[in-house]
Design a protein around this motif. Structure first.
Motif, PDB file in Angstrom:
ATOM      1  N   TYR A  60       0.883  -1.171   0.000  1.00 36.77           N
ATOM      2  CA  TYR A  60       0.000   0.000   0.000  1.00 36.77           C
ATOM      3  C   TYR A  60       0.918   1.216   0.000  1.00 36.77           C
ATOM      4  O   TYR A  60       1.607   1.455   0.996  1.00 36.77           O
ATOM      5  N   GLY A  61       0.947   1.941  -1.105  1.00 32.14           N
ATOM      6  CA  GLY A  61       1.945   2.981  -1.236  1.00 32.14           C
ATOM      7  C   GLY A  61       3.315   2.337  -1.292  1.00 32.14           C
ATOM      8  O   GLY A  61       3.554   1.421  -2.078  1.00 32.14           O
ATOM      9  N   THR A  72      -3.941   1.371  11.693  1.00 31.57           N
ATOM     10  CA  THR A  72      -3.779   2.218  10.509  1.00 31.57           C
ATOM     11  C   THR A  72      -4.547   1.628   9.333  1.00 31.57           C
ATOM     12  O   THR A  72      -5.223   2.344   8.595  1.00 31.57           O
ATOM     13  N   GLN A  76      -7.512   3.020   6.615  1.00 30.16           N
ATOM     14  CA  GLN A  76      -7.117   3.136   5.206  1.00 30.16           C
ATOM     15  C   GLN A  76      -8.019   2.350   4.274  1.00 30.16           C
ATOM     16  O   GLN A  76      -8.306   2.793   3.172  1.00 30.16           O
ATOM     17  N   ARG A 155     -13.574  10.773   4.865  1.00 34.22           N
ATOM     18  CA  ARG A 155     -12.468  11.707   5.059  1.00 34.22           C
ATOM     19  C   ARG A 155     -12.977  13.004   5.676  1.00 34.22           C
ATOM     20  O   ARG A 155     -13.914  13.610   5.156  1.00 34.22           O
ATOM     21  N   ASP A 159      -8.389  16.162   4.479  1.00 30.15           N
ATOM     22  CA  ASP A 159      -7.685  14.879   4.448  1.00 30.15           C
ATOM     23  C   ASP A 159      -7.577  14.412   2.999  1.00 30.15           C
ATOM     24  O   ASP A 159      -8.578  14.132   2.357  1.00 30.15           O
ATOM     25  N   GLU A 160      -6.357  14.332   2.484  1.00 31.07           N
ATOM     26  CA  GLU A 160      -6.140  13.897   1.111  1.00 31.07           C
ATOM     27  C   GLU A 160      -5.419  12.546   1.043  1.00 31.07           C
ATOM     28  O   GLU A 160      -4.860  12.192   0.007  1.00 31.07           O
ATOM     29  N   SER A 161      -5.438  11.785   2.130  1.00 33.35           N
ATOM     30  CA  SER A 161      -4.775  10.489   2.148  1.00 33.35           C
ATOM     31  C   SER A 161      -5.493   9.519   1.219  1.00 33.35           C
ATOM     32  O   SER A 161      -6.692   9.641   0.963  1.00 33.35           O
ATOM     33  N   VAL A 162      -4.735   8.555   0.716  1.00 31.53           N
ATOM     34  CA  VAL A 162      -5.308   7.549  -0.177  1.00 31.53           C
ATOM     35  C   VAL A 162      -6.101   6.536   0.649  1.00 31.53           C
ATOM     36  O   VAL A 162      -5.638   6.050   1.688  1.00 31.53           O
ATOM     37  N   LYS A 163      -7.305   6.239   0.197  1.00 36.61           N
ATOM     38  CA  LYS A 163      -8.145   5.211   0.806  1.00 36.61           C
ATOM     39  C   LYS A 163      -8.286   4.051  -0.173  1.00 36.61           C
ATOM     40  O   LYS A 163      -8.127   4.212  -1.390  1.00 36.61           O
ATOM     41  N   THR A 193      -9.341  10.354  -4.919  1.00 38.63           N
ATOM     42  CA  THR A 193      -8.106   9.813  -4.331  1.00 38.63           C
ATOM     43  C   THR A 193      -8.367   8.493  -3.635  1.00 38.63           C
ATOM     44  O   THR A 193      -7.927   8.267  -2.503  1.00 38.63           O
TER      45      THR A 193
END
Length: 259
Positions: A60-61, A72, A76, A155, A159-163, A193
């Motif tokens: 993941y990433g 975490t 995610q 989100r 929050d721009e984190s990848v889900k 995203t």
């Protein structure tokens, strides 16, 4: 981005996933098709960590999935399986609130309740929030579980984190209107995203909604790319043992499959 390299998984002497590699990019709506027993659900389990491959790795990433703390991961990725029943009696609101468990300790906050209501509304089930989950139809249960997963991946502003969203046949119990409503909703989520991996059986729905298609057969990827590249008459005949024909939809110009 989600990356898998050389995944293999077997039970006893039977190989269910055979040297599968792929990359899933945020913003793409990926739909997975194939006959029964092709390995679709097993691949989903490997990508989500429910099963561990005998060979290969999932990232993941830039992090291997096993190295990411479970707390975490819970913020995610969300997974909707084909199992709809629950072993205990809960209201619809309680089921959706399960998606918020990674975000509070003992009691949900007002924000958690607001998120849960918004997610119920997004699948057309807000008016059912006080109903007993066990009293619902299979299609209604499917929508409530989808709301639970969406609540898990909600989100907050900024929050721009990848889900990562994984859905295993999320529309199998829905009538045609709700199939399109739910897939339109998921299509919108994919553009935000989010990595979206959805298993379906309807080739025409994949032709209409997917940006990327994975066609599986006998534990391997037969083809991966755009629907027009992958879902050809020859590929469908090779995988499903049925020769299809295609027409052009007069309103949208998209290909429509008939048999």
């Amino acid at each position: 981005m989600l990356r898998a390299e050389h995944l293999s998984f077997r039970i006893g002497e039977k190989t269910l996933i055979d040297d599968v590699s792929l990359r899933l990019t945020p913003g793409e709506f990926t739909m997975v098709l194939g006959p029964n027993g092709a390995g679709k659900s097993t691949l989903l389990k490997l990508l989500t960590g429910t099963e561990t491959p005998q060979h290969g790795q999932v990232w993941y990433g830039d992090r291997p999935l096993p190295s990411i703390p479970l707390a975490t991961q819970a913020r995610q990725k969300g997974v909707l399986s084909q199992l709809l029943s629950l072993p205990f009696d809960l209201s619809v609101a309680d089921v959706v609130m399960m998606g918020r468990y990674p975000y509070f300790d003992l009691n949900p906050t007002a924000q958690d309740k607001h998120v849960a209501d918004d997610c119920l509304a997004s699948v057309g089930m807000l008016t059912f929030k006080t109903r007993a989950f066990a009293s619902l139809s299979e299609g209604e249960k499917q929508k409530v579980h989808l709301a639970r997963v969406l609540a898990q991946l909600h989100r907050p502003a900024g929050d721009e984190s990848v889900k990562y969203l994984f859905l295993d046949e999320p529309i199998s119990a829905l009538d045609i209107l709700y199939q399109h409503q739910i897939l339109s909703l998921v299509q919108t989520l994919a553009s935000q995203t989010m990595v979206v991996f959805v298993i379906v059986h309807d080739i025409n729905l994949a032709l209409q909604y997917a940006r990327t298609v994975i066609l599986m057969d006998q534990g391997r990827i037969h083809g991966m790319g755009s629907p027009d590249e992958v879902l050809t008459a020859d590929a469908i005949e090779a995988v499903f043992q049925l020769r299809p024909y295609f027409l052009t939809h007069p309103g949208t110009g998209r290909r429509v499959m008939i048999c």
